[in-house]
Design a protein around this motif. Structure first.
Motif, PDB file in Angstrom:
ATOM      1  N   ILE A  35      -7.574   4.194   4.071  1.00 23.79           N
ATOM      2  CA  ILE A  35      -6.227   3.725   3.745  1.00 23.79           C
ATOM      3  C   ILE A  35      -5.463   4.730   2.891  1.00 23.79           C
ATOM      4  O   ILE A  35      -4.233   4.730   2.874  1.00 23.79           O
ATOM      5  CB  ILE A  35      -6.256   2.356   3.053  1.00 23.79           C
ATOM      6  N   HIS A  36      -6.167   5.564   2.153  1.00 28.38           N
ATOM      7  CA  HIS A  36      -5.577   6.682   1.411  1.00 28.38           C
ATOM      8  C   HIS A  36      -6.469   7.900   1.650  1.00 28.38           C
ATOM      9  O   HIS A  36      -7.671   7.763   1.880  1.00 28.38           O
ATOM     10  CB  HIS A  36      -5.541   6.422  -0.101  1.00 28.38           C
ATOM     11  N   LEU A  37      -5.887   9.088   1.570  1.00 31.05           N
ATOM     12  CA  LEU A  37      -6.711  10.301   1.566  1.00 31.05           C
ATOM     13  C   LEU A  37      -6.484  10.992   0.236  1.00 31.05           C
ATOM     14  O   LEU A  37      -5.438  11.608   0.004  1.00 31.05           O
ATOM     15  CB  LEU A  37      -6.360  11.230   2.721  1.00 31.05           C
ATOM     16  N   LEU A  38      -7.460  10.877  -0.648  1.00 32.87           N
ATOM     17  CA  LEU A  38      -7.358  11.401  -2.002  1.00 32.87           C
ATOM     18  C   LEU A  38      -8.294  12.578  -2.234  1.00 32.87           C
ATOM     19  O   LEU A  38      -8.030  13.430  -3.066  1.00 32.87           O
ATOM     20  CB  LEU A  38      -7.662  10.297  -3.016  1.00 32.87           C
ATOM     21  N   SER A  39      -9.414  12.612  -1.512  1.00 31.32           N
ATOM     22  CA  SER A  39     -10.415  13.666  -1.681  1.00 31.32           C
ATOM     23  C   SER A  39     -11.354  13.632  -0.482  1.00 31.32           C
ATOM     24  O   SER A  39     -11.519  12.584   0.153  1.00 31.32           O
ATOM     25  CB  SER A  39     -11.207  13.427  -2.975  1.00 31.32           C
ATOM     26  N   THR A  40     -11.954  14.776  -0.189  1.00 26.73           N
ATOM     27  CA  THR A  40     -13.026  14.766   0.816  1.00 26.73           C
ATOM     28  C   THR A  40     -14.331  14.260   0.208  1.00 26.73           C
ATOM     29  O   THR A  40     -15.237  13.858   0.943  1.00 26.73           O
ATOM     30  CB  THR A  40     -13.255  16.172   1.399  1.00 26.73           C
TER      31      THR A  40
END
Length: 317
Positions: free
Chosen positions: A13-18
């Motif tokens: 739902i979010h892309l904040l970090s791998t």
């Protein structure tokens, strides 16, 4: 611990970090991006995936490639794109980050693409948005730059295929590099067995061994036999004190030249997240040479960012 990037169904739902994302999600993003790579060659370059959605680009730090490719990606998905001019916004008058987000959310924002000098700023925003709003980290402090990490993974996979037999060297200012951190987490998750970090002792953080990374302080040792060489920019704006005698001395020891590139495999590819400082971390003849895939990274970045926005927009908290 719950991953704030995922909903209760394990969907992005979010892309904040791998960091912390399972291999299945990283692979899904790369596979989805592959479907978007050829869109720019079509007569009509738009897809309706984000029609009716509003994407707000909030860049509190300067950017050329990331901001522009996000804008192109959102436009190709038929979104309405709003680029906030931070220098002329109320943030310049002292408005808090969360108040800025609250006001933009009231304007029916669906996706925030955020670049910020403070590590963790996108996480803070993700904690305070409505369930239907998504946050994509376009680089926060020294912490993470996940879409750059993913486009790097796409580029590597495109040229080298399976990660399980690769040796990848990341050369340069790793201490200040959010790209390096995102690359390392993604490479390890995707099964790369040999990740090397190469640089002077003052520019290599001390905690990398715990991440399963081999640390080298000599360029020859670090890139010998590698399949991929990723060079990093010296981030002088983030350095406190004299961590290097001079950029010229750095180039003499760690600059990637055609002669030094021969230490890597003959078919090794050379990557750089940009902006490139020619003659500092890498010679012009290497940037423009046959083994360089730097411009391909930029092109693939559009497809990867299309994939990320399309995937998160389809899921709710």
């Amino acid at each position: 611990m719950n991953n704030p990037q995922l909903n209760r169904h394990g969907e992005l739902i979010h892309l904040l970090s791998t960091e912390g994302l399972p291999r299945e999600i990283l692979t899904h993003i790369l596979d989805t991006a592959a479907n978007f790579v050829g869109v720019h060659q079509r007569e009509v370059k738009k897809l309706p995936l984000l029609r009716g959605k509003s994407v707000f680009n909030l860049f509190f730090e300067n950017s050329t490639r990331t901001r522009t490719t996000f804008e192109i990606a959102a436009t190709r998905l038929s979104a309405d794109v709003i680029n906030l001019d931070i220098a002329r916004s109320s943030a310049a008058k002292g408005e808090s980050l969360l108040d800025t987000i609250a006001n933009l959310s009231a304007m029916a924002a669906d996706i925030f693409v955020v670049r910020h000098s403070e590590s963790g700023a996108p996480y803070l925003i993700a904690q305070h948005v409505a369930p239907h709003v998504h946050v994509i980290n376009a680089g926060d402090g020294r912490h993470a730059h996940p879409t750059q990490g993913l486009l790097d993974m796409y580029t590597i996979r495109h040229h080298k295929g399976d990660f399980s037999r690769l040796s990848v060297a990341i050369v340069g200012d790793v201490l200040h590099s959010r790209v390096a951190r995102s690359d390392i987490h993604a490479l390890r998750t995707l099964g790369c067995p040999d990740v090397r970090v190469v640089g002077p002792r003052t520019l290599v953080p001390p905690d990398l061994a715990a991440m399963g990374v081999r640390v080298c302080h000599e360029l020859e040792e670090g890139i010998r036999g590698c399949d991929v060489v990723i060079t990093l920019r010296l981030q002088n704006e983030r350095m406190n004190g004299a961590l290097l005698p001079s950029s010229q001395e750095y180039f003499q020891r760690f600059g990637l030249t055609p002669e030094r590139l021969r230490w890597a495999k003959p078919d090794a590819i050379v990557m750089h997240p940009g902006p490139v400082n020619r003659g500092v971390e890498i010679a012009s003849s290497v940037v423009d040479g046959a083994q360089s895939v730097v411009l391909e990274q930029v092109t693939f970045g559009i497809a990867v960012r299309m994939a990320v926005m399309g995937i998160v927009a389809a899921n709710e908290a």
